[in-house]
Design an enzyme around this catalytic site. Structure first.
Site, short mmCIF file in Angstrom:
data_model
loop_
_atom_site.label_atom_id
_atom_site.label_comp_id
_atom_site.label_asym_id
_atom_site.label_seq_id
_atom_site.Cartn_x
_atom_site.Cartn_y
_atom_site.Cartn_z
N VAL A 100 -0.42 -6.17 57.79
CA VAL A 100 0.27 -6.46 56.53
C VAL A 100 1.68 -6.90 56.90
O VAL A 100 2.34 -6.27 57.72
CB VAL A 100 0.31 -5.22 55.61
CG1 VAL A 100 1.04 -5.53 54.31
CG2 VAL A 100 -1.12 -4.74 55.32
N GLU A 124 -4.38 -3.38 62.52
CA GLU A 124 -4.53 -4.33 63.62
C GLU A 124 -3.19 -4.67 64.30
O GLU A 124 -3.17 -5.32 65.33
CB GLU A 124 -5.15 -5.61 63.06
CG GLU A 124 -6.09 -6.32 63.98
CD GLU A 124 -6.91 -7.33 63.22
OE1 GLU A 124 -8.14 -7.19 63.23
OE2 GLU A 124 -6.35 -8.26 62.62
N HIS A 160 0.42 1.00 55.79
CA HIS A 160 -0.37 2.24 55.72
C HIS A 160 -1.11 2.33 54.39
O HIS A 160 -2.25 2.77 54.33
CB HIS A 160 0.54 3.47 55.82
CG HIS A 160 1.31 3.58 57.10
ND1 HIS A 160 2.65 3.34 57.19
CD2 HIS A 160 0.91 3.92 58.35
CE1 HIS A 160 3.06 3.53 58.42
NE2 HIS A 160 2.02 3.89 59.15
N LEU A 213 5.81 5.99 55.87
CA LEU A 213 4.76 5.09 55.39
C LEU A 213 5.32 3.84 54.72
O LEU A 213 6.37 3.86 54.08
CB LEU A 213 3.85 5.83 54.40
CG LEU A 213 3.20 7.10 54.95
CD1 LEU A 213 2.34 7.75 53.88
CD2 LEU A 213 2.36 6.80 56.19
N HIS A 214 4.58 2.75 54.88
CA HIS A 214 4.93 1.47 54.25
C HIS A 214 3.65 0.84 53.75
O HIS A 214 2.55 1.41 53.88
CB HIS A 214 5.67 0.57 55.25
CG HIS A 214 4.97 0.42 56.56
ND1 HIS A 214 3.79 -0.26 56.69
CD2 HIS A 214 5.27 0.89 57.79
CE1 HIS A 214 3.40 -0.23 57.94
NE2 HIS A 214 4.28 0.48 58.64
#
Ligand code: PAF
Length: 284
Positions: A176, A148, A37, A33-34
């Site tokens: 992001v 997206e 997320h 995860l970053h």
């Protein structure tokens, strides 16, 4: 935060929450995860009473065994991050739990999955539909959140929801980016420092393409983007398609659609990166 490994336990906890009228949101992930997320999780928390995050590296969506093997897995760090943003339930099943037998379902998505990622990675979107439809079935969320960055994936999932006549909202959340402009991705972990710097050219070129769209035809712009990126060391464009944002089919001219997106895949050394730019939107 509760960590659950079994489908039955997940379903039990969610059924209890729903009994007391709670609204449930789902964020499907493959872990590593970053901030991208975490943005999905925060949005899910804002809009629902209970936020469920699944962390599962889904084997059926990898057409390349090497890619599956190399996919980063960081479950402890993922749990810490999810706890820090207030996730309520994290679902971390084993492959045997999700696929006790082979999933032979084939999703007929029409033309949407025949282009770009679907063309380059045969079977990829069928695997995505297999796992996402299973997750939707376990959780039966009111809404589910997708980034997206994987633009075509969101279109595919919306189409799957339409075909299966499922009753939930698919929420599409903007990309992001790192301060450098590089789209956040779990794959960025595999880039060297130098490659990371080179990869900045991808978003930089897409942003300037948007400014140049008024002065170039669509095919001139497509060529300019590909040439500009290919001129950067260690970058090689796999495809850059300018498509209708709903159907994912290529458009010939700027006037052909109200919703136009440029989707790109670039190899940076051995790492395959994807990004996109919305040229025109009808605010869907
Ligand atoms: O975007 C992803 O990480 C995956 O494709 C998804 C939606 C979690 C399905 O495995």
């Amino acid at each position: 935060m509760e960590t659950v490994h079994k489908i039955a336990d997940l379903q039990h906890i969610i059924a209890e929450a729903k009994k007391s009228g709670k609204k449930v949101g789902l964020v499907p992930t493959m872990g590593a995860l970053h901030e991208g997320h975490l943005t999905l999780v925060r949005r899910c928390k804002e809009e629902n009473d209970i936020c469920v995050v699944s962390v599962f590296v889904n084997p059926t969506q990898f057409n390349n065994p090497d890619d599956l093997e190399k996919y980063p897995r960081t479950p402890e760090k993922d749990s810490e991050l999810l706890e820090s943003v207030g996730c309520d339930i994290v679902f971390m099943p084993s492959a045997e739990e999700v696929y006790p037998q082979q999933d032979t379902r084939v999703f007929d998505l029409g033309a949407i999955d025949k282009v770009m990622e679907g063309k380059m990675r045969p079977g990829h979107f069928n695997g995505v539909c297999q796992i996402v439809s299973k997750l939707f079935d376990y959780v039966k969320p009111h809404a589910s959140y997708f980034g997206e960055k994987d633009f075509q994936q969101v279109a595919v999932i919306k189409e799957m929801v339409r075909i299966l006549d499922l009753n939930l909202d698919i929420i599409q959340v903007p990309i992001v980016r790192e301060p450098s402009g590089l789209a956040m991705s779990s794959r960025n972990m595999r880039l060297t420092e130098q490659e990371k710097q080179n990869a900045v050219a991808i978003s930089k070129t897409l942003f300037s393409a948007k400014e140049r769209m008024v002065e170039m035809t669509l095919s001139e712009l497509r060529k300019w983007v590909v040439d500009t990126i290919n001129n950067v060391e260690s970058l090689e464009v796999e495809y850059f398609d300018i498509v209708d944002g709903d159907t994912m089919q290529e458009v010939g001219q700027w006037g052909d659609s109200e919703y136009i997106v440029g989707c790109i895949t670039v190899y940076c050394g051995k790492v395959r990166l994807i990004d996109n730019i919305i040229f025109k939107t009808n605010n869907r």
